[in-house]
Design an enzyme around this catalytic site. Sequence first.
Site, PDB file in Angstrom:
ATOM      1  N   ASP A 103       0.871  -1.170   0.000  1.00  0.00           N
ATOM      2  CA  ASP A 103       0.000   0.000   0.000  1.00  0.00           C
ATOM      3  C   ASP A 103       0.912   1.225   0.000  1.00  0.00           C
ATOM      4  O   ASP A 103       1.782   1.347   0.860  1.00  0.00           O
ATOM      5  CB  ASP A 103      -0.862  -0.001   1.272  1.00  0.00           C
ATOM      6  CG  ASP A 103      -2.289   0.394   0.995  1.00  0.00           C
ATOM      7  OD1 ASP A 103      -2.471   1.462   0.373  1.00  0.00           O
ATOM      8  OD2 ASP A 103      -3.208  -0.335   1.396  1.00  0.00           O
ATOM      9  N   ASP A 115      -3.119   4.654  -2.302  1.00  0.00           N
ATOM     10  CA  ASP A 115      -4.212   5.145  -1.464  1.00  0.00           C
ATOM     11  C   ASP A 115      -4.695   6.538  -1.895  1.00  0.00           C
ATOM     12  O   ASP A 115      -3.864   7.440  -2.102  1.00  0.00           O
ATOM     13  CB  ASP A 115      -3.682   5.213  -0.021  1.00  0.00           C
ATOM     14  CG  ASP A 115      -4.755   5.482   1.004  1.00  0.00           C
ATOM     15  OD1 ASP A 115      -5.635   4.638   1.170  1.00  0.00           O
ATOM     16  OD2 ASP A 115      -4.709   6.566   1.636  1.00  0.00           O
ATOM     17  N   GLU A 117      -6.548   3.961  -5.796  1.00  0.00           N
ATOM     18  CA  GLU A 117      -7.876   4.097  -5.179  1.00  0.00           C
ATOM     19  C   GLU A 117      -8.429   5.468  -5.542  1.00  0.00           C
ATOM     20  O   GLU A 117      -7.744   6.483  -5.389  1.00  0.00           O
ATOM     21  CB  GLU A 117      -7.752   3.972  -3.660  1.00  0.00           C
ATOM     22  CG  GLU A 117      -9.107   3.930  -2.985  1.00  0.00           C
ATOM     23  CD  GLU A 117      -9.063   4.356  -1.526  1.00  0.00           C
ATOM     24  OE1 GLU A 117      -9.929   3.906  -0.770  1.00  0.00           O
ATOM     25  OE2 GLU A 117      -8.168   5.151  -1.143  1.00  0.00           O
ATOM     26  N   HIS A 120     -11.242  -3.549   3.524  1.00  0.00           N
ATOM     27  CA  HIS A 120     -11.128  -3.117   4.918  1.00  0.00           C
ATOM     28  C   HIS A 120     -11.910  -1.832   5.210  1.00  0.00           C
ATOM     29  O   HIS A 120     -11.934  -1.387   6.351  1.00  0.00           O
ATOM     30  CB  HIS A 120      -9.650  -2.896   5.239  1.00  0.00           C
ATOM     31  CG  HIS A 120      -9.071  -1.746   4.456  1.00  0.00           C
ATOM     32  ND1 HIS A 120      -8.995  -1.764   3.074  1.00  0.00           N
ATOM     33  CD2 HIS A 120      -8.584  -0.540   4.840  1.00  0.00           C
ATOM     34  CE1 HIS A 120      -8.480  -0.620   2.655  1.00  0.00           C
ATOM     35  NE2 HIS A 120      -8.226   0.129   3.708  1.00  0.00           N
ATOM     36  N   ASP A 121     -12.493  -1.218   4.183  1.00  0.00           N
ATOM     37  CA  ASP A 121     -13.204   0.056   4.377  1.00  0.00           C
ATOM     38  C   ASP A 121     -14.720  -0.096   4.354  1.00  0.00           C
ATOM     39  O   ASP A 121     -15.433   0.908   4.408  1.00  0.00           O
ATOM     40  CB  ASP A 121     -12.813   1.044   3.269  1.00  0.00           C
ATOM     41  CG  ASP A 121     -11.435   1.638   3.496  1.00  0.00           C
ATOM     42  OD1 ASP A 121     -10.992   1.661   4.657  1.00  0.00           O
ATOM     43  OD2 ASP A 121     -10.810   2.078   2.523  1.00  0.00           O
TER      44      ASP A 121
HETATM   45  C1  NOJ Z   1      -8.368   4.862   1.997  1.00  0.00           C
HETATM   46  C2  NOJ Z   1      -8.011   3.691   2.848  1.00  0.00           C
HETATM   47  O1  NOJ Z   1      -8.455   2.521   2.237  1.00  0.00           O
HETATM   48  C3  NOJ Z   1      -8.631   3.935   4.199  1.00  0.00           C
HETATM   49  O2  NOJ Z   1      -8.564   2.815   5.028  1.00  0.00           O
HETATM   50  C4  NOJ Z   1      -7.941   5.125   4.810  1.00  0.00           C
HETATM   51  O3  NOJ Z   1      -8.549   5.426   6.027  1.00  0.00           O
HETATM   52  C5  NOJ Z   1      -8.026   6.348   3.893  1.00  0.00           C
HETATM   53  N1  NOJ Z   1      -7.725   6.023   2.540  1.00  0.00           N
HETATM   54  C6  NOJ Z   1      -7.050   7.398   4.328  1.00  0.00           C
HETATM   55  O4  NOJ Z   1      -5.742   6.938   4.119  1.00  0.00           O
END
Ligand code: NOJ
Length: 588
Positions: A132, A234, A287, A359-360
């Site tokens: 990541d 990210d 992302e 994970h989000d």
């Molecule tokens: C996206 C990540 O997937 C998430 O877990 C994170 O909190 C935010 N970006 C900020 O880095």
Amino acid sequence: MRVDIYCLLYYFFCLCYYKISGFIIFFMSLGGNVIMKEWYKELVVYQIWPRSFCDGNGDGIGDLEGVLSKLDYLQDLGINCIWFSPLYPSPNADFGYDIADYRDIHKEYGNLDLFKQVLDGAHQRGMKVIMDLVVNHTSDVHEWFIKSKDPSSPYHDYYFWRKGRLGGKLPPNNWLSCFEGKAWEKDEKSGEYYLHVFAKKQPDLNHDNPKVRQEVKDIMKFWLDMGVDGFREDVITFISKRKGLPNGIPLPIGCGIEHYMDGPNIHKYLGEYREVTDKYDCFTVGEAPMMTPDNALKYVDEKKKELDMMFHFQHIEADAFLIDFLQTKFKLKEMKKAFTNWQNKLNGRAWNTLYIENHDHPRIISRYGSEKYRVESGKMLANMYMLQQGTPFVYQGQELGMLNTRLDSIDDYVDCFVKNNYEVAINKLHMNKKKAFEFAVKSTRDNSRTPVQWDDSKNAGFTTGTPWFPVNKNYKQINAKAEMADPNSIYNHYKKLIKFKKENEVAKWGDYKEYYKNSDKLYVYSRSYNGKSMLVINSFSPERVPFEAPKGFDLDKGTPILCNYENNFVQQNGFKLRPYEARVYLFD
Ligand code: NOJ
């Protein structure tokens, strides 16, 4: 004279040849399948969120020793790439997405030597490894940030330090943080404010500063030279902020985002980062919140790639307004529309990522399927997304059919995002506490961050110590050991599905076509490649739903595979699908 005629004929043929091939190329680029078969398009990626994957040293926190002990499990599942959510040293304000040192491993997880062992172990088993890359922001304990507090330091311009309005009483603009309150925090010593579009402890890096971009390139080289195979980047579309940081549209959520989403220099900066990755045999996946397929093509078009693939959010927002917390009724039609749009727009021009859990977000069975029909809906959801065109991603525990959790009070949750949303809901949207709590329980990222359930022993075999976060109470029934032993389990379905996805040409490269577009119960699509095709039928309903095979498909002539009920059905072209039934037919 005869020679002249031959010459003329020759020129005529050459002209025709060039015209015809020109037309062929033109028509292929219009909609035909001109897919470059790069290796990353044939991967099935498994995401590890390290804190909750497996604890090897008994301190209650997942770590690299734990990962080492599970490499055979991953190989056996059939995945051929691991994406590690951040493993770097971090104070864990956002569980690793606040990085204190980009060139090391968090003590809780191990060290660089152990990481190299994991990397070698994965490579020996035919698995790639990606890291990541979190460079929109650092942690506030990163040495760059600590040094940057001094206005005379060369690091000052690594971040966005600004004077406040009204003689410093108000922050420099009205932006809100995605995670907590305002997007600015004041440093009492210098009197200046720093920008953080995520949590307070995640100050934004200033990529307009060439020195910052050089740091990012050096970090990328560091990991690529070590042998990693690429990066998940990210919130990468947030890294370029509009000059002058003007006020945003005053909304209670996301105020200011229009000034840093796809910012003015984003393509320039990503182009520079691409020059680094182009020197290595690796791939990148960015992302990109709020991304549309038309916009995505500016980043991932095969002809001018800044990134190889992109994670967008459109399909998973079919039950929410902008963020998971703001829940609406799940609308299958919206989910299908998003998937179909991305499949069609990217076909032959760029490559899709396929994911529905990470994970989000909450666990997919609890969210889009049914806990009552856990096995059926878990398998159906797997077929539904993985058999589209693109590289599939599987999130830890998804292959086990893990479900959402439920804790007693908001204080028991640890996700900073949900805590903020809960406060905003009560204080700004005037939601009552009970309702806000229900929204929190359903939407929190903690749902997918409970320890992986390996067996039915104490703490689900995740740790011999005290788990850092409570194990889901259902671990006695739902765990890897039980799943692996049951030939009809979700796990064994994933195993078959992953093998099929990696081996079958239609599943990998085929064109996509959707049927039953107006149904809010069925998601049916076909894929076709080199004269072969596949029909993928998915019911999202707990009731029986009538189904008629789409025109051109005679199910009698197809081979049923990857179904989620016993294959005892009579081959007919019209029948009723059972609750959450999933069928896949192959046609030669
Ligand atoms: C996206 C990540 O997937 C998430 O877990 C994170 O909190 C935010 N970006 C900020 O880095």
